[in-house]
Motif scaffolding. Structure first.
Motif, PDB file in Angstrom:
ATOM      1  N   PRO A   1       0.781  -1.251   0.000  1.00 40.66           N
ATOM      2  CA  PRO A   1       0.000   0.000   0.000  1.00 40.66           C
ATOM      3  C   PRO A   1       0.806   1.292   0.000  1.00 40.66           C
ATOM      4  O   PRO A   1       0.240   2.358   0.261  1.00 40.66           O
ATOM      5  N   ARG A   2       2.071   1.272  -0.309  1.00 37.93           N
ATOM      6  CA  ARG A   2       2.869   2.506  -0.275  1.00 37.93           C
ATOM      7  C   ARG A   2       2.257   3.593  -1.157  1.00 37.93           C
ATOM      8  O   ARG A   2       1.746   3.314  -2.243  1.00 37.93           O
ATOM      9  N   VAL A   3       2.377   4.835  -0.695  1.00 40.11           N
ATOM     10  CA  VAL A   3       1.722   5.938  -1.391  1.00 40.11           C
ATOM     11  C   VAL A   3       2.347   6.222  -2.751  1.00 40.11           C
ATOM     12  O   VAL A   3       1.716   6.858  -3.602  1.00 40.11           O
ATOM     13  N   SER A   4       3.567   5.782  -2.984  1.00 38.52           N
ATOM     14  CA  SER A   4       4.185   5.984  -4.305  1.00 38.52           C
ATOM     15  C   SER A   4       3.766   4.911  -5.300  1.00 38.52           C
ATOM     16  O   SER A   4       4.132   4.980  -6.480  1.00 38.52           O
ATOM     17  N   GLY A   5       2.996   3.926  -4.846  1.00 38.38           N
ATOM     18  CA  GLY A   5       2.637   2.803  -5.710  1.00 38.38           C
ATOM     19  C   GLY A   5       1.822   3.179  -6.921  1.00 38.38           C
ATOM     20  O   GLY A   5       1.928   2.548  -7.977  1.00 38.38           O
TER      21      GLY A   5
END
Length: 620
Positions: free
Chosen positions: A132-136
């Protein structure tokens, strides 16, 4: 290797070195409209050379530009900084870099399949999952664009786990040709990365190096503006439901509950701490459907900022919170996953954390019941007490190089050589089983533990899984210190190798009396351990040595020191364990005085942590 001046020109060969080896989420919104993105390569330097009688090059790129991509390689993975926010670190895992790497991986997959099948291949299918990383979101689009540019059909798995990505290449009806997982494991939210899989497993370090080499040329040779349109959006697939059912079926079959086959976990309370990573599915799609009570579970919702704690089974906060929830609810088992669920740790019904050596011991006890006499491979940071634990149960212990890929590959090679090896585990929590395609799968490890827990209950025991490791001794002292490398980034690897090889020389020349290099330890495997001595040694991704210390008179065990070149950061890790009080402190003083300072390597290493511990006995 010495750094190359920016005025010099490097000519590289394009010859490939190898072929194949031995649901709704914010991310989807970024490519729903036009699936178009445009990026600037702000400082690409290209030198154009006219054809001559001896050379004919269209473009030759400066080493500095290519090194940007090469430095993203992290052993068998790719990792980098994807967002601003880390002091002293600039963003290097950009969408253009990711696109070039994904394109090179797609081409690598196609070449491998063509060589394997002896013909041109079409419709090569590659899946992508992510944590779920925001840069994904933006980086996912870059992966899809790169794969499409290579000629692959792309499939979007959405939020997924690393083991699930590999299993998507095997389980019907999906059975993709390859898969990529976008994750940086337990690292901060600012980081991200890529892991690569084919049907034969994860790629090796040399293969990822080859892919990054080719990606470096693509990245550096492209125009200042890169604009990519995905004419056909990636097809969304729900593989996680299939993967969860696969895990449920294993538990039902192996437990074979005499009263309720389909709900074998009735009567058990199991608490899951997913750390806001990808592991929440295990609660509602595996445990709940098998009848378990999961009330009290923690941090199940994905959150790429990881607000509660580092999603890492080795993290003290993660374990402490899970332990508290266990005791408050009188639960039977606690589970801690890392971000992408390729690692796990557990807490027993008494609230005792089980990770590191304890987790290896627990899995060894389970596996040795099923496969008496099997060899178990671990990294060289495990304790002498763990070796005794394994051998006391009839197993064989093979110590090998640090790095989960190294440990797993060693198990694969031993099996190929006729040495039955069913378990490979690293102290970090990475663990793989022969029965599960040699895949490091944190969820599968937990499945094995749950099956054993239920079997014990059915046999009339309420002792819990912690009782299986009751007689495991713990080292009296255990310390990890770091020495940063004082050099430019491109020279750090060479400086680390220089220092570690100097350490080996000092030991071999007897300059540290009583210190002896461990080669094969107590693993009873003749063809190599910490150092491969057979005809086909594995590629060395990081240099490391372990030295055993013994009392000079009685030759008794004293402890060990392990120096290792980090593949994640420009530093050298120093691990040590002692069986006597004050042993780690004494070993550190000898290491500082008689090696680091005496040899002069303190000029290329920051030994401040070593010096502080030697003076005060304090790690931080």
């Amino acid at each position: 290797m010495a750094s190359t001046p920016t005025s010099s020109i490097s000519l590289q060969s394009n010859t490939p070195r190898s072929c194949f080896p031995s649901s709704s989420s914010p991310a989807t919104k970024s490519f729903q409209a036009n699936l178009k993105f445009s990026f600037s390569l702000h400082s690409t330097k290209v030198a154009r050379i006219r054809s001559s009688s001896t050379t004919n090059y269209n473009e030759v790129v400066i080493d500095e530009e290519m090194d940007r991509i090469r430095r993203l390689q992290n052993g068998s993975d790719v990792r980098g900084v994807a967002l601003e926010g880390e002091k002293g670190r600039t963003v290097d895992l950009t969408p253009p870099a990711v696109e070039a790497i994904a394109e090179s991986f797609g081409e690598w997959v196609i070449r491998g399949l063509e060589k394997e099948r002896g013909r041109v291949v079409e419709d090569v299918r590659v899946s992508l999952g992510r944590d779920p990383r925001v840069s994904g979101a933006s980086l996912s689009v870059a992966v899809f664009a790169g794969l499409a540019r290579a000629g692959c059909m792309v499939f979007d798995m959405g939020l997924a786990t690393t083991p699930a990505c590999f299993m998507s290449t095997l389980l019907p009806p999906f059975a993709f040709d390859a898969s990529i997982m976008m994750t940086a494991s337990h690292l901060p939210y600012t980081r991200n990365g890529l892991k690569f899989f084919t049907k034969r497993g994860g790629l090796t370090s040399p293969e990822v190096e080859e892919i990054c080499d080719k990606a470096a040329r693509k990245f550096a040779n492209r125009l200042a503006k890169v604009s990519t349109m995905l004419n056909t959006p990636p097809k969304k697939v729900d593989f996680m439901s299939t993967y969860a059912k696969h895990l449920r079926d294993i538990i039902k079959e192996k437990v074979n509950h005499p009263l309720h086959y389909d709900t074998p976990l009735e009567g058990f309370q199991i608490i899951v701490n997913a750390g806001n990573g990808s592991g929440g599915f295990f609660t509602w799609d595996v445990l709940d459907k098998l009848g378990a009570d999961t009330f009290g579970s923690l941090h199940l919702n994905p959150d790429g900022m990881f607000p509660n704690h580092i999603p890492n089974p080795g993290d003290k906060t993660a374990m402490a919170l899970t332990r508290t929830a266990m005791l408050e609810n009188s639960a039977d088992l606690g589970i801690v996953f890392d971000t992408d669920v390729d690692r796990s740790g557990v807490v027993d019904n008494k609230g005792n954390p089980i990770n590191g050596d304890k987790l290896i011991a627990l899995m060894s006890a389970i596996v040795l019941k099923e496969h008496p006499g099997t060899t178990i491979v671990t990294d060289a940071r495990t304790s002498m007490a763990l070796s005794r634990f394994i051998t006391d149960r009839g197993g064989q212990h093979c110590l090998y190089r640090v790095g989960y890929r190294n440990v797993i590959d060693k198990g694969v090679h031993l099996n190929r050589d006729g040495i039955e090896t069913h378990l490979m585990m690293e102290t970090s929590g990475h663990g793989a089983l022969k029965e599960n395609h040699f895949l490091d799968d944190g969820a599968y490890m937990v499945v094995k533990i749950i099956i054993e827990m239920v079997r014990m209950k059915l046999a009339g025991s309420d002792a819990g899984i912690g009782s299986l490791i009751r007689d495991l001794e713990e080292p009296l002292e255990s310390v990890e210190l770091r020495m940063n490398i004082i050099s430019e980034p491109r020279e750090a690897k060479a400086r680390a190798i220089e220092a570690i090889e100097k350490f080996r020389s000092y030991i071999e020349e007897g300059k540290l009396e009583g210190w002896e290099l461990d080669s094969c330890g107590d693993c009873w495997v003749s063809d190599g351990c910490l150092v491969d001595t057979n005809d086909t040694p594995a590629a060395v991704d990081a240099y490391m040595y372990r030295t055993g210390l013994r009392y000079l008179i009685k030759k008794r065990e004293y402890g060990w020191v392990h120096l290792r070149q980090s593949i994640h950061n420009p530093n050298i890790a120093v691990n040590m364990q002692s069986m006597v009080p004050g042993g780690c402190h004494s070993m550190t003083k000898v290491l500082r005085d008689r090696f680091l300072e005496a040899s002069g390597v303190d000029k290329i290493l920051d030994i401040s942590q070593i010096d502080k511990y030697a003076r005060t006995g304090l790690v931080k």
